[in-house]
Design a protein around this motif. Structure first.
Motif, mmCIF file in Angstrom:
data_model
loop_
_atom_site.group_PDB
_atom_site.id
_atom_site.type_symbol
_atom_site.label_atom_id
_atom_site.label_comp_id
_atom_site.label_asym_id
_atom_site.label_seq_id
_atom_site.Cartn_x
_atom_site.Cartn_y
_atom_site.Cartn_z
ATOM 1 N N THR A 77 17.003 8.744 16.664
ATOM 2 C CA THR A 77 17.065 7.288 16.514
ATOM 3 C C THR A 77 16.199 6.814 15.346
ATOM 4 O O THR A 77 16.554 5.855 14.651
ATOM 5 C CB THR A 77 16.662 6.572 17.813
ATOM 6 O OG1 THR A 77 15.374 7.020 18.237
ATOM 7 C CG2 THR A 77 17.686 6.804 18.904
ATOM 8 N N GLN A 78 15.089 7.479 15.120
ATOM 9 C CA GLN A 78 14.236 7.143 13.975
ATOM 10 C C GLN A 78 14.983 7.391 12.672
ATOM 11 O O GLN A 78 14.972 6.554 11.768
ATOM 12 C CB GLN A 78 12.934 7.958 14.023
ATOM 13 C CG GLN A 78 11.977 7.664 12.897
ATOM 14 C CD GLN A 78 11.445 6.242 12.932
ATOM 15 O OE1 GLN A 78 11.275 5.659 14.005
ATOM 16 N NE2 GLN A 78 11.208 5.674 11.776
ATOM 17 N N VAL A 79 15.629 8.537 12.561
ATOM 18 C CA VAL A 79 16.392 8.865 11.361
ATOM 19 C C VAL A 79 17.560 7.897 11.202
ATOM 20 O O VAL A 79 17.865 7.461 10.083
ATOM 21 C CB VAL A 79 16.895 10.329 11.411
ATOM 22 C CG1 VAL A 79 17.895 10.621 10.306
ATOM 23 C CG2 VAL A 79 15.722 11.289 11.331
ATOM 24 N N GLN A 80 18.193 7.543 12.288
ATOM 25 C CA GLN A 80 19.292 6.582 12.239
ATOM 26 C C GLN A 80 18.828 5.280 11.610
ATOM 27 O O GLN A 80 19.496 4.715 10.740
ATOM 28 C CB GLN A 80 19.840 6.318 13.640
ATOM 29 C CG GLN A 80 20.894 5.224 13.675
ATOM 30 C CD GLN A 80 21.113 4.647 15.060
ATOM 31 O OE1 GLN A 80 20.551 5.127 16.037
ATOM 32 N NE2 GLN A 80 21.922 3.602 15.135
ATOM 33 N N ARG A 109 27.951 18.136 7.715
ATOM 34 C CA ARG A 109 27.143 18.769 6.669
ATOM 35 C C ARG A 109 26.733 20.180 7.077
ATOM 36 O O ARG A 109 26.731 21.098 6.257
ATOM 37 C CB ARG A 109 25.912 17.933 6.376
ATOM 38 C CG ARG A 109 26.266 16.654 5.628
ATOM 39 C CD ARG A 109 25.070 15.903 5.222
ATOM 40 N NE ARG A 109 24.292 16.721 4.276
ATOM 41 C CZ ARG A 109 23.402 16.229 3.450
ATOM 42 N NH1 ARG A 109 23.161 14.939 3.450
ATOM 43 N NH2 ARG A 109 22.739 17.012 2.635
ATOM 44 N N TYR A 110 26.412 20.380 8.337
ATOM 45 C CA TYR A 110 26.038 21.710 8.816
ATOM 46 C C TYR A 110 27.215 22.672 8.694
ATOM 47 O O TYR A 110 27.059 23.803 8.230
ATOM 48 C CB TYR A 110 25.544 21.625 10.261
ATOM 49 C CG TYR A 110 25.105 22.956 10.808
ATOM 50 C CD1 TYR A 110 23.916 23.542 10.387
ATOM 51 C CD2 TYR A 110 25.891 23.642 11.732
ATOM 52 C CE1 TYR A 110 23.511 24.777 10.885
ATOM 53 C CE2 TYR A 110 25.492 24.870 12.220
ATOM 54 C CZ TYR A 110 24.305 25.436 11.796
ATOM 55 O OH TYR A 110 23.930 26.655 12.278
ATOM 56 N N LEU A 111 28.405 22.222 9.076
ATOM 57 C CA LEU A 111 29.584 23.071 8.956
ATOM 58 C C LEU A 111 29.881 23.406 7.497
ATOM 59 O O LEU A 111 30.264 24.531 7.177
ATOM 60 C CB LEU A 111 30.793 22.386 9.602
ATOM 61 C CG LEU A 111 30.746 22.260 11.123
ATOM 62 C CD1 LEU A 111 31.929 21.439 11.622
ATOM 63 C CD2 LEU A 111 30.709 23.615 11.785
ATOM 64 N N ALA A 112 29.686 22.442 6.605
ATOM 65 C CA ALA A 112 29.886 22.698 5.177
ATOM 66 C C ALA A 112 28.894 23.745 4.674
ATOM 67 O O ALA A 112 29.255 24.627 3.889
ATOM 68 C CB ALA A 112 29.746 21.400 4.386
ATOM 69 N N GLU A 113 27.655 23.665 5.135
ATOM 70 C CA GLU A 113 26.644 24.664 4.757
ATOM 71 C C GLU A 113 27.038 26.052 5.249
ATOM 72 O O GLU A 113 26.883 27.035 4.527
ATOM 73 C CB GLU A 113 25.279 24.299 5.351
ATOM 74 C CG GLU A 113 24.522 23.267 4.570
ATOM 75 C CD GLU A 113 23.152 23.012 5.187
ATOM 76 O OE1 GLU A 113 22.488 23.985 5.616
ATOM 77 O OE2 GLU A 113 22.754 21.836 5.233
ATOM 78 N N ILE A 114 27.523 26.126 6.467
ATOM 79 C CA ILE A 114 27.935 27.414 7.026
ATOM 80 C C ILE A 114 29.082 27.998 6.208
ATOM 81 O O ILE A 114 29.082 29.181 5.872
ATOM 82 C CB ILE A 114 28.341 27.273 8.510
ATOM 83 C CG1 ILE A 114 27.112 27.004 9.363
ATOM 84 C CG2 ILE A 114 29.068 28.522 9.002
ATOM 85 C CD1 ILE A 114 27.430 26.681 10.802
ATOM 86 N N ASP A 127 27.574 8.062 14.358
ATOM 87 C CA ASP A 127 27.838 8.303 12.941
ATOM 88 C C ASP A 127 26.841 9.304 12.354
ATOM 89 O O ASP A 127 27.208 10.173 11.567
ATOM 90 C CB ASP A 127 27.771 6.996 12.145
ATOM 91 C CG ASP A 127 28.928 6.065 12.454
ATOM 92 O OD1 ASP A 127 29.949 6.537 12.996
ATOM 93 O OD2 ASP A 127 28.816 4.869 12.147
ATOM 94 N N LEU A 128 25.583 9.186 12.755
ATOM 95 C CA LEU A 128 24.558 10.112 12.286
ATOM 96 C C LEU A 128 24.864 11.535 12.735
ATOM 97 O O LEU A 128 24.845 12.481 11.937
ATOM 98 C CB LEU A 128 23.176 9.693 12.792
ATOM 99 C CG LEU A 128 22.044 10.694 12.527
ATOM 100 C CD1 LEU A 128 21.758 10.800 11.042
ATOM 101 C CD2 LEU A 128 20.801 10.302 13.293
ATOM 102 N N VAL A 129 25.170 11.697 14.009
ATOM 103 C CA VAL A 129 25.463 13.022 14.553
ATOM 104 C C VAL A 129 26.719 13.599 13.903
ATOM 105 O O VAL A 129 26.756 14.772 13.524
ATOM 106 C CB VAL A 129 25.610 12.968 16.093
ATOM 107 C CG1 VAL A 129 26.120 14.290 16.642
ATOM 108 C CG2 VAL A 129 24.290 12.579 16.726
ATOM 109 N N SER A 130 27.732 12.786 13.734
ATOM 110 C CA SER A 130 28.974 13.244 13.120
ATOM 111 C C SER A 130 28.733 13.746 11.694
ATOM 112 O O SER A 130 29.197 14.824 11.319
ATOM 113 C CB SER A 130 29.989 12.103 13.113
ATOM 114 O OG SER A 130 31.190 12.529 12.525
#
Length: 96
Positions: free
Chosen positions: A19-22, A40-45, A32-35
């Motif tokens: 929530t702080q990062v949001q 981005r994580y999947l793109a990195e993988i 939206d943040l989690v999505s």
């Protein structure tokens, strides 16, 4: 587009951090943040997997003698003919 629901249990600390990062990044909602984070994580993988496969290919090229740059046209043709002959022999050895 089909939509599926995912239930994810997280610690209070993780929730507070999210929530702080949001708020810091001005995301309208936590979803939206989690999505975006998952995308981005999947793109990195995928990128990391690509590099691993690329390194394997590099190793295969090195193990097979490299690209043999600097060879004359005749040497390259002779090598290709030899490779073709070896492939033919291995594929059709049992026929004759």
């Amino acid at each position: 587009m089909a939509i599926r629901e995912v239930v994810w249990k997280i610690s209070d600390t993780m929730y507070d951090e999210m929530t702080q990062v949001q708020k810091e990044l001005s995301f309208p909602n936590l979803m939206d943040l989690v999505s975006l984070a998952v995308q981005r994580y999947l793109a990195e993988i995928r990128h990391e997997t690509w590099w691993v496969e690329f390194r394997k290919l590099q190793q295969q090229v090195r193990a097979s003698g490299g690209f043999q740059l600097g060879q004359t046209k005749e040497e390259i043709i002779a090598n290709l003919r030899e490779q073709r002959h070896q492939i033919f022999e291995s594929n059709y050895a049992n026929m004759y």
